[in-house]
Write a protein that holds these residues in place. Structure first.
Motif, PDB file in Angstrom:
ATOM      1  N   ARG A 159       4.102  -5.961  36.086  1.00 25.72           N
ATOM      2  CA  ARG A 159       3.856  -5.067  34.955  1.00 25.72           C
ATOM      3  C   ARG A 159       5.085  -4.231  34.614  1.00 25.72           C
ATOM      4  O   ARG A 159       5.035  -3.320  33.814  1.00 25.72           O
ATOM      5  CB  ARG A 159       2.639  -4.174  35.241  1.00 25.72           C
ATOM      6  CG  ARG A 159       1.332  -4.973  35.337  1.00 25.72           C
ATOM      7  CD  ARG A 159       0.120  -4.063  35.425  1.00 25.72           C
ATOM      8  NE  ARG A 159      -1.086  -4.783  35.799  1.00 25.72           N
ATOM      9  CZ  ARG A 159      -1.924  -5.363  34.934  1.00 25.72           C
ATOM     10  NH1 ARG A 159      -1.644  -5.341  33.655  1.00 25.72           N
ATOM     11  NH2 ARG A 159      -3.009  -5.973  35.354  1.00 25.72           N
ATOM     12  N   TYR A 172       1.272  -8.478  25.715  1.00 21.88           N
ATOM     13  CA  TYR A 172       2.199  -9.145  26.634  1.00 21.88           C
ATOM     14  C   TYR A 172       3.583  -8.987  26.026  1.00 21.88           C
ATOM     15  O   TYR A 172       3.752  -9.109  24.807  1.00 21.88           O
ATOM     16  CB  TYR A 172       1.829 -10.618  26.785  1.00 21.88           C
ATOM     17  CG  TYR A 172       2.647 -11.348  27.815  1.00 21.88           C
ATOM     18  CD1 TYR A 172       2.540 -11.033  29.165  1.00 21.88           C
ATOM     19  CD2 TYR A 172       3.536 -12.356  27.441  1.00 21.88           C
ATOM     20  CE1 TYR A 172       3.294 -11.703  30.118  1.00 21.88           C
ATOM     21  CE2 TYR A 172       4.284 -13.039  28.387  1.00 21.88           C
ATOM     22  CZ  TYR A 172       4.160 -12.694  29.730  1.00 21.88           C
ATOM     23  OH  TYR A 172       4.901 -13.351  30.670  1.00 21.88           O
ATOM     24  N   VAL A 184      -2.500  -9.943  22.684  1.00 22.47           N
ATOM     25  CA  VAL A 184      -3.142 -11.059  23.366  1.00 22.47           C
ATOM     26  C   VAL A 184      -4.553 -11.210  22.825  1.00 22.47           C
ATOM     27  O   VAL A 184      -5.330 -10.252  22.822  1.00 22.47           O
ATOM     28  CB  VAL A 184      -3.194 -10.818  24.886  1.00 22.47           C
ATOM     29  CG1 VAL A 184      -4.058 -11.865  25.566  1.00 22.47           C
ATOM     30  CG2 VAL A 184      -1.783 -10.839  25.477  1.00 22.47           C
ATOM     31  N   HIS A 221      10.250 -10.449  30.714  1.00 26.37           N
ATOM     32  CA  HIS A 221       8.867 -10.377  30.243  1.00 26.37           C
ATOM     33  C   HIS A 221       8.059  -9.522  31.206  1.00 26.37           C
ATOM     34  O   HIS A 221       8.474  -9.272  32.337  1.00 26.37           O
ATOM     35  CB  HIS A 221       8.266 -11.784  30.149  1.00 26.37           C
ATOM     36  CG  HIS A 221       8.253 -12.530  31.445  1.00 26.37           C
ATOM     37  ND1 HIS A 221       7.108 -12.780  32.166  1.00 26.37           N
ATOM     38  CD2 HIS A 221       9.259 -13.069  32.180  1.00 26.37           C
ATOM     39  CE1 HIS A 221       7.398 -13.448  33.259  1.00 26.37           C
ATOM     40  NE2 HIS A 221       8.700 -13.632  33.306  1.00 26.37           N
ATOM     41  N   PHE A 266       3.626  -7.970  31.881  1.00 24.41           N
ATOM     42  CA  PHE A 266       2.247  -7.779  31.465  1.00 24.41           C
ATOM     43  C   PHE A 266       2.004  -6.302  31.152  1.00 24.41           C
ATOM     44  O   PHE A 266       2.609  -5.418  31.762  1.00 24.41           O
ATOM     45  CB  PHE A 266       1.281  -8.213  32.570  1.00 24.41           C
ATOM     46  CG  PHE A 266       1.305  -9.690  32.862  1.00 24.41           C
ATOM     47  CD1 PHE A 266       0.389 -10.545  32.269  1.00 24.41           C
ATOM     48  CD2 PHE A 266       2.242 -10.228  33.741  1.00 24.41           C
ATOM     49  CE1 PHE A 266       0.400 -11.903  32.550  1.00 24.41           C
ATOM     50  CE2 PHE A 266       2.261 -11.581  34.028  1.00 24.41           C
ATOM     51  CZ  PHE A 266       1.344 -12.423  33.425  1.00 24.41           C
ATOM     52  N   TYR A 326      -6.926  -9.593  32.069  1.00 24.34           N
ATOM     53  CA  TYR A 326      -6.850 -10.897  31.443  1.00 24.34           C
ATOM     54  C   TYR A 326      -7.487 -11.934  32.366  1.00 24.34           C
ATOM     55  O   TYR A 326      -7.538 -11.756  33.576  1.00 24.34           O
ATOM     56  CB  TYR A 326      -5.405 -11.343  31.220  1.00 24.34           C
ATOM     57  CG  TYR A 326      -4.461 -10.321  30.647  1.00 24.34           C
ATOM     58  CD1 TYR A 326      -4.449 -10.043  29.288  1.00 24.34           C
ATOM     59  CD2 TYR A 326      -3.538  -9.669  31.463  1.00 24.34           C
ATOM     60  CE1 TYR A 326      -3.552  -9.130  28.760  1.00 24.34           C
ATOM     61  CE2 TYR A 326      -2.635  -8.756  30.943  1.00 24.34           C
ATOM     62  CZ  TYR A 326      -2.643  -8.488  29.580  1.00 24.34           C
ATOM     63  OH  TYR A 326      -1.759  -7.594  29.063  1.00 24.34           O
TER      64      TYR A 326
END
Length: 304
Positions: free
Chosen positions: A43, A63, A72, A86, A88, A94
């Motif tokens: 995260r 995301y 999302v 990247h 979360f 999810y």
């Protein structure tokens, strides 16, 4: 391999060569359990040296890919290339599947290398996702279950080869979907592999030379094409100019260094080919709308 059950849909995680970093690696995770296990790390902004497919089957939230947030929704599927940053969203839930593999797993020979080069899915798409419809779900779930079933068969001959081929077909189905979506949106999909391979050559040249301050005409000269031809190529295949791609790679590297090293702003700029400290700060702010120091402070402490 670890954590196998007889029902592939209930398996939390499955691996090939999990504890052998020098071997071809492939793994499948259920997203809910993946985030429980790696919550704090995943995260926060991070990058890895492998490719990822993140299929959100249910849930909501956001995301983030390359520091841009994307909503999302049900059956959204993201593509993350190696070393791409990247993470979360926090405080969200999810369900779905995360597939990851390294280049060594997919590429076994020159044909496999050509296979990866001529597909668009891991070329930092904009946006980096597609939304799946009912027909897509049926086909992709079939191949996903074939992959999971194969991973459940310990020590089966040709296991890795079968999983690799199922993955290829899975990717081909996604590429077909991507082409259909772009055609329906009026984007021109170019036929043939030659232009795809030329684009791949340009992207590889950027990778090798982005710290050397080469301009577009110098890249075109190396490729033995005109600047106009190079511009048409990137515009038609990626909807970006050559200079955009060069700037994005420099900024991408700067962002990684800001988050993953303790280097000073001056040292980061110098490592990226900027001899003038103030010019690096101006350059970074021009392309991100934030100073390097503010960027570092924001992302290092955003999820504390």
């Amino acid at each position: 391999m670890q954590n196998f059950t007889n029902n592939p849909d209930k398996t939390d995680e499955q691996h090939l060569n999990q504890y052998q970093p020098n071997m071809p690696r492939f793994s499948v995770y259920e997203i809910e359990n993946y985030l429980k296990k790696y919550d704090k790390k995943r995260r926060k902004a991070h990058s890895k040296n492998y490719y990822q497919i993140i299929w959100f089957k249910n849930g909501n939230g956001r995301y983030f890919v390359d520091y841009k947030g994307f909503d999302v929704i049900e059956n959204t599927l993201f593509f993350v290339t190696k070393e791409q940053v990247h993470y979360f969203d926090k405080n969200t839930h999810y369900s779905g599947v995360l597939i990851q593999f390294n280049e060594q797993f997919l590429i076994q020979n020159n044909n496999d290398a050509d296979f990866l080069l001529k597909y668009d899915l891991f070329k930092k798409l904009t946006p980096p996702y597609i939304n799946l419809d009912r027909d897509d779900l049926f086909v992709l779930d079939e191949y996903l279950n074939l992959i999971k079933n194969e991973l459940n068969n310990k020590n089966k001959p040709y296991q890795a080869e079968l999983v690799r081929n199922y993955l290829k077909v899975f990717l081909i189905q996604l590429q077909h979907k991507w082409n259909k979506l772009n055609t329906s949106m009026g984007h021109h999909i170019l036929p043939g592999d030659k232009k795809q391979l030329k684009l791949a050559k340009f992207l590889n040249l950027i990778e090798d030379n982005f710290k050397k301050e080469l301009n577009v005409s110098e890249y075109a000269r190396i490729m033995q094409i005109s600047s106009r031809t190079l511009s048409d190529l990137t515009s038609q295949l990626l909807d970006k100019s050559p200079s955009q791609l060069i700037h994005e790679r420099i900024i991408d590297e700067a962002q990684k260094m800001l988050l993953n090293t303790n280097f000073s702003i001056n040292k980061i700029g110098y490592n990226l080919g900027f001899n003038d400290d103030s010019y690096f700060v101006k350059y970074f702010k021009k392309h991100t709308n934030i100073s390097p120091l503010d960027f570092r402070n924001f992302y290092l402490h955003s999820n504390d």
